[in-house]
Design a protein around this motif. Structure first.
Motif, PDB file in Angstrom:
ATOM      1  N   ILE A 258       0.831  -1.065  -0.030  1.00  0.00           N
ATOM      2  CA  ILE A 258      -0.103  -0.003  -0.127  1.00  0.00           C
ATOM      3  C   ILE A 258       0.732   1.251   0.017  1.00  0.00           C
ATOM      4  O   ILE A 258       2.063   1.086  -0.017  1.00  0.00           O
ATOM      5  N   ASP A 259       0.244   2.368  -0.165  1.00  0.00           N
ATOM      6  CA  ASP A 259       0.983   3.618   0.198  1.00  0.00           C
ATOM      7  C   ASP A 259       1.735   3.993  -0.756  1.00  0.00           C
ATOM      8  O   ASP A 259       3.207   3.996  -1.055  1.00  0.00           O
ATOM      9  N   PHE A 260       1.304   4.833  -2.071  1.00  0.00           N
ATOM     10  CA  PHE A 260       1.988   4.977  -3.146  1.00  0.00           C
ATOM     11  C   PHE A 260       2.501   6.636  -3.645  1.00  0.00           C
ATOM     12  O   PHE A 260       2.834   6.626  -4.557  1.00  0.00           O
ATOM     13  N   PRO A 261       2.246   7.477  -2.718  1.00  0.00           N
ATOM     14  CA  PRO A 261       2.571   8.715  -3.090  1.00  0.00           C
ATOM     15  C   PRO A 261       3.948   8.994  -3.372  1.00  0.00           C
ATOM     16  O   PRO A 261       4.344  10.109  -3.931  1.00  0.00           O
ATOM     17  N   GLN A 262       5.061   7.988  -2.928  1.00  0.00           N
ATOM     18  CA  GLN A 262       6.168   8.406  -3.041  1.00  0.00           C
ATOM     19  C   GLN A 262       7.046   7.628  -4.233  1.00  0.00           C
ATOM     20  O   GLN A 262       8.270   7.680  -4.234  1.00  0.00           O
ATOM     21  N   MET A 263       6.251   6.913  -5.048  1.00  0.00           N
ATOM     22  CA  MET A 263       6.830   6.262  -5.989  1.00  0.00           C
ATOM     23  C   MET A 263       7.615   7.020  -7.013  1.00  0.00           C
ATOM     24  O   MET A 263       7.091   8.022  -7.332  1.00  0.00           O
ATOM     25  N   VAL A 264       8.549   6.401  -7.463  1.00  0.00           N
ATOM     26  CA  VAL A 264       9.560   7.298  -8.406  1.00  0.00           C
ATOM     27  C   VAL A 264       9.676   6.114  -9.341  1.00  0.00           C
ATOM     28  O   VAL A 264       9.852   4.822  -9.505  1.00  0.00           O
ATOM     29  N   SER A 265      10.152   6.799 -10.748  1.00  0.00           N
ATOM     30  CA  SER A 265      10.603   6.177 -11.908  1.00  0.00           C
ATOM     31  C   SER A 265      12.057   5.424 -11.452  1.00  0.00           C
ATOM     32  O   SER A 265      12.703   5.934 -10.898  1.00  0.00           O
ATOM     33  N   VAL A 266      12.364   4.248 -12.179  1.00  0.00           N
ATOM     34  CA  VAL A 266      13.687   3.831 -12.338  1.00  0.00           C
ATOM     35  C   VAL A 266      14.645   4.784 -13.008  1.00  0.00           C
ATOM     36  O   VAL A 266      16.005   4.515 -12.675  1.00  0.00           O
ATOM     37  N   ASP A 267      14.246   5.765 -13.651  1.00  0.00           N
ATOM     38  CA  ASP A 267      15.106   6.808 -14.326  1.00  0.00           C
ATOM     39  C   ASP A 267      14.978   7.960 -13.358  1.00  0.00           C
ATOM     40  O   ASP A 267      15.741   8.810 -13.748  1.00  0.00           O
ATOM     41  N   HIS A 268      14.399   7.931 -12.285  1.00  0.00           N
ATOM     42  CA  HIS A 268      14.737   9.150 -11.301  1.00  0.00           C
ATOM     43  C   HIS A 268      16.381   9.415 -11.222  1.00  0.00           C
ATOM     44  O   HIS A 268      16.965   8.540 -10.865  1.00  0.00           O
ATOM     45  N   ALA A 269      16.399  10.583 -10.809  1.00  0.00           N
ATOM     46  CA  ALA A 269      18.047  10.919 -10.773  1.00  0.00           C
ATOM     47  C   ALA A 269      18.422  10.436  -9.311  1.00  0.00           C
ATOM     48  O   ALA A 269      19.781   9.717  -9.404  1.00  0.00           O
ATOM     49  N   ASN A 270      17.664   9.961  -8.416  1.00  0.00           N
ATOM     50  CA  ASN A 270      17.992   9.311  -7.081  1.00  0.00           C
ATOM     51  C   ASN A 270      17.642   7.919  -6.952  1.00  0.00           C
ATOM     52  O   ASN A 270      17.330   7.470  -5.947  1.00  0.00           O
ATOM     53  N   ALA A 271      17.446   7.089  -8.138  1.00  0.00           N
ATOM     54  CA  ALA A 271      16.636   6.107  -8.179  1.00  0.00           C
ATOM     55  C   ALA A 271      17.333   4.968  -7.243  1.00  0.00           C
ATOM     56  O   ALA A 271      16.814   4.326  -6.357  1.00  0.00           O
ATOM     57  N   GLU A 272      18.704   5.048  -7.309  1.00  0.00           N
ATOM     58  CA  GLU A 272      19.315   4.010  -6.577  1.00  0.00           C
ATOM     59  C   GLU A 272      19.389   4.446  -5.228  1.00  0.00           C
ATOM     60  O   GLU A 272      19.399   3.277  -4.481  1.00  0.00           O
ATOM     61  N   PHE A 273      19.390   5.307  -4.879  1.00  0.00           N
ATOM     62  CA  PHE A 273      19.279   5.785  -3.416  1.00  0.00           C
ATOM     63  C   PHE A 273      17.839   5.114  -2.877  1.00  0.00           C
ATOM     64  O   PHE A 273      17.765   4.639  -1.747  1.00  0.00           O
ATOM     65  N   TYR A 274      16.834   5.544  -3.564  1.00  0.00           N
ATOM     66  CA  TYR A 274      15.456   4.799  -3.306  1.00  0.00           C
ATOM     67  C   TYR A 274      15.388   3.507  -3.314  1.00  0.00           C
ATOM     68  O   TYR A 274      14.716   2.807  -2.414  1.00  0.00           O
ATOM     69  N   PHE A 275      16.038   2.990  -4.251  1.00  0.00           N
ATOM     70  CA  PHE A 275      16.011   1.520  -4.279  1.00  0.00           C
ATOM     71  C   PHE A 275      16.676   0.605  -2.987  1.00  0.00           C
ATOM     72  O   PHE A 275      16.168  -0.066  -2.537  1.00  0.00           O
ATOM     73  N   ASP A 276      17.867   1.208  -2.903  1.00  0.00           N
ATOM     74  CA  ASP A 276      18.470   0.742  -1.540  1.00  0.00           C
ATOM     75  C   ASP A 276      17.934   1.021  -0.669  1.00  0.00           C
ATOM     76  O   ASP A 276      18.008  -0.002   0.411  1.00  0.00           O
ATOM     77  N   ARG A 277      17.313   2.081  -0.308  1.00  0.00           N
ATOM     78  CA  ARG A 277      16.801   2.211   0.940  1.00  0.00           C
ATOM     79  C   ARG A 277      15.587   1.395   1.149  1.00  0.00           C
ATOM     80  O   ARG A 277      15.238   0.891   2.218  1.00  0.00           O
ATOM     81  N   ASP A 278      14.704   1.114   0.216  1.00  0.00           N
ATOM     82  CA  ASP A 278      13.597   0.013   0.070  1.00  0.00           C
ATOM     83  C   ASP A 278      14.122  -1.344   0.661  1.00  0.00           C
ATOM     84  O   ASP A 278      13.752  -1.834   1.364  1.00  0.00           O
ATOM     85  N   VAL A 279      15.118  -1.613   0.004  1.00  0.00           N
ATOM     86  CA  VAL A 279      15.907  -2.925   0.209  1.00  0.00           C
ATOM     87  C   VAL A 279      16.420  -2.889   1.693  1.00  0.00           C
ATOM     88  O   VAL A 279      16.079  -3.890   2.297  1.00  0.00           O
ATOM     89  N   ASN A 280      16.877  -2.023   2.065  1.00  0.00           N
ATOM     90  CA  ASN A 280      17.474  -1.938   3.299  1.00  0.00           C
ATOM     91  C   ASN A 280      16.383  -1.953   4.450  1.00  0.00           C
ATOM     92  O   ASN A 280      16.564  -2.498   5.514  1.00  0.00           O
ATOM     93  N   CYS A 281      15.545  -1.337   4.155  1.00  0.00           N
ATOM     94  CA  CYS A 281      14.462  -1.306   5.392  1.00  0.00           C
ATOM     95  C   CYS A 281      13.876  -2.423   5.692  1.00  0.00           C
ATOM     96  O   CYS A 281      13.709  -2.882   6.975  1.00  0.00           O
ATOM     97  N   ILE A 282      13.781  -3.342   4.504  1.00  0.00           N
ATOM     98  CA  ILE A 282      13.054  -4.714   4.597  1.00  0.00           C
ATOM     99  C   ILE A 282      14.314  -5.699   5.187  1.00  0.00           C
ATOM    100  O   ILE A 282      14.054  -6.326   6.034  1.00  0.00           O
ATOM    101  N   LYS A 283      15.490  -5.532   4.937  1.00  0.00           N
ATOM    102  CA  LYS A 283      16.585  -6.302   5.610  1.00  0.00           C
ATOM    103  C   LYS A 283      16.544  -5.829   6.989  1.00  0.00           C
ATOM    104  O   LYS A 283      16.775  -6.816   7.837  1.00  0.00           O
ATOM    105  N   ARG A 284      16.639  -4.638   7.275  1.00  0.00           N
ATOM    106  CA  ARG A 284      16.754  -4.459   8.751  1.00  0.00           C
ATOM    107  C   ARG A 284      15.636  -4.906   9.593  1.00  0.00           C
ATOM    108  O   ARG A 284      15.625  -5.384  10.430  1.00  0.00           O
ATOM    109  N   PHE A 285      14.499  -4.663   9.056  1.00  0.00           N
ATOM    110  CA  PHE A 285      13.146  -5.227   9.658  1.00  0.00           C
ATOM    111  C   PHE A 285      13.371  -6.776   9.827  1.00  0.00           C
ATOM    112  O   PHE A 285      13.107  -7.217  10.970  1.00  0.00           O
TER     113      PHE A 285
END
Ligand code: ADP
Ligand code: MG
Length: 398
Positions: A258-285
């Motif tokens: 759920i909760d989609f207001p912050q979705m970004v394109s894979v072509d976003h300038a900070n795409a890697e940062f957001y991708f890593d943050r998503d992955v790391n949130c799950i790992k940490r949890f």
């Protein structure tokens, strides 16, 4: 913010016309001059009775600016306009309990005419705690009321557009049902956020499924941007299976996103940062909560990128632009969110849940003089979905 629908039943046709006129006037006026409200509503001088009725129940607020007196819509007024649209279109018949209070939204269980439960999400983008950042305070103090309304509308439109695209492509997300102004209506998922789950029988398989969801999003050109234990609902289903003539019950856990207001394109300038943050949130949890650490590193964005468009799947980051949420809107919303400090539920640096209670946040909010009338009351953390008491807050009106 409470959603008190009681006054809806007592609003007259003239009151609704007046409320709509204030909304229309807000497009060009920070403070809508009283004569303009009379003019737009078509009620002329007769508008005064409705104006005082609306102001009395807090749907519009009287303001003075340097040159003239006038009114502006409150969040309550905007809520009523959205609910009235849903009522007319038969999307919502009654409003039940509040089940969630986010930093930037309120979530309610509502029901349609047949009593089928749905979820109403109301975006409230001006409502954040600013903590120490002075620039944000000034930005918000000087913000036009038009901007928070417009930005909340954009957030709702973005969420609805992305949810629709994801759903159409088979992602496990709620069914988007309707959208009006700063709100959306979606199907109710009978499940708890992963945040509230203390243990699972097989963390490895749930972890794999969740990481696969991140990669599947990448394949479709998207990064969730706020992918964490608050925004994944875990649906529990028991299935009976017969193995060797013996019946046994199997518990399956399905993650729903759920909760989609912050979705970004894979072509976003900070795409890697957001991708890593998503992955790391799950790992940490998974490490903290389920004491599970994957023996695989990553996934890394550089590899995930290779999946984009794989098997001929559509690029949803591209198709949403065509279906109503333009690049320009995306930029405006992102800039606003950045300025006012919206950084999702899962920002590791943001105080949240354990660290800061909602009540403390409310107090911070009410320090912002002009936000007082929009302060939360009775803020609660998310709780299990109770059945709405259909009937006592039916939103009929004349
Ligand atoms: P926010 O942007 O404020 O974080 P969310 O969309 O994440 O808003 O919703 C907040 C909470 O409300 C969720 O964590 C979940 O508990 C509940 N919720 C939201 N949407 C649904 C839904 N469709 N079905 C059931 N619960 C929901
Ligand atoms: Mg959330």
């Amino acid at each position: 913010m409470r959603l008190d629908t009681k006054a809806m039943r007592y609003l007259t046709v003239e009151d609704w016309k007046t409320l709509t006129a204030v909304e229309t006037g807000s497009r060009n006026h920070e403070v809508v001059p009283t004569p303009l409200i009379g003019q737009i509503s078509g009620l002329r001088g007769g508008v005064h009775r409705s104006i005082s009725a609306l102001a009395k129940v807090g749907l519009i607020a009287r303001l003075k600016n340097a040159k003239y007196d006038g009114y502006r819509l409150t969040y309550g007024g905007l809520d009523y306009l959205a609910l009235n649209t849903y009522r007319k279109r038969k999307d919502v018949y009654s409003v039940g309990n509040q089940i969630g209070v986010g930093k930037e939204s309120d979530i309610f269980v509502v029901a349609d005419e047949k009593g089928v439960q749905r979820v109403l999400k109301i975006h409230r983008l001006g409502r954040i705690s600013f903590r120490t950042v002075k620039a944000n305070r000034d930005y918000l103090r000087n913000r036009s009321s038009g901007s928070w309304m417009y930005m909340s509308r954009l957030a709702a439109l973005k969420e609805f557009t992305f949810m629709t695209a994801l759903r159409e492509n088979g992602f496990p997300v709620p069914e988007p049902l309707a959208q009006s102004r700063h709100t959306i209506v979606m199907s109710l998922i009978d499940a708890f956020p992963m945040r509230q789950i203390s243990s699972v029988p097989d963390p490895a398989s749930l972890y794999a499924e969740i990481i696969a969801m991140i990669l599947r999003l990448t394949q479709y050109g998207l990064i969730h941007g706020d992918f964490n234990e608050f925004n994944i609902l875990i649906k529990e289903e028991t299935k009976t299976e017969t193995v060797d003539g013996k019946e046994s019950e199997i518990l399956t856990l399905t993650p729903i996103l759920i909760d989609f207001p912050q979705m970004v394109s894979v072509d976003h300038a900070n795409a890697e940062f957001y991708f890593d943050r998503d992955v790391n949130c799950i790992k940490r949890f998974f490490e903290r909560r389920f004491h599970f650490t994957s023996n695989q590193k990553g996934p890394h964005f550089a590899n995930a990128r290779k999946l984009i468009g794989k098997d001929g799947v559509p690029r949803l980051d591209v198709s949403v632009e065509a279906s109503g949420f333009s690049k320009k809107m995306a930029k405006e919303l992102e800039a606003y969110m950045k300025k006012v400090g919206v950084d999702g539920d899962g920002d590791p640096n943001a105080a949240r849940g354990d660290e800061t209670s909602d009540e403390e946040e409310d107090e911070e909010n009410s320090e912002e003089g002009d936000m007082e009338e929009e302060a939360l009351d009775g803020a609660e953390d998310t709780i299990k979905v109770p059945a709405p008491h259909v009937g006592d807050s039916v939103i009929h009106s004349s």
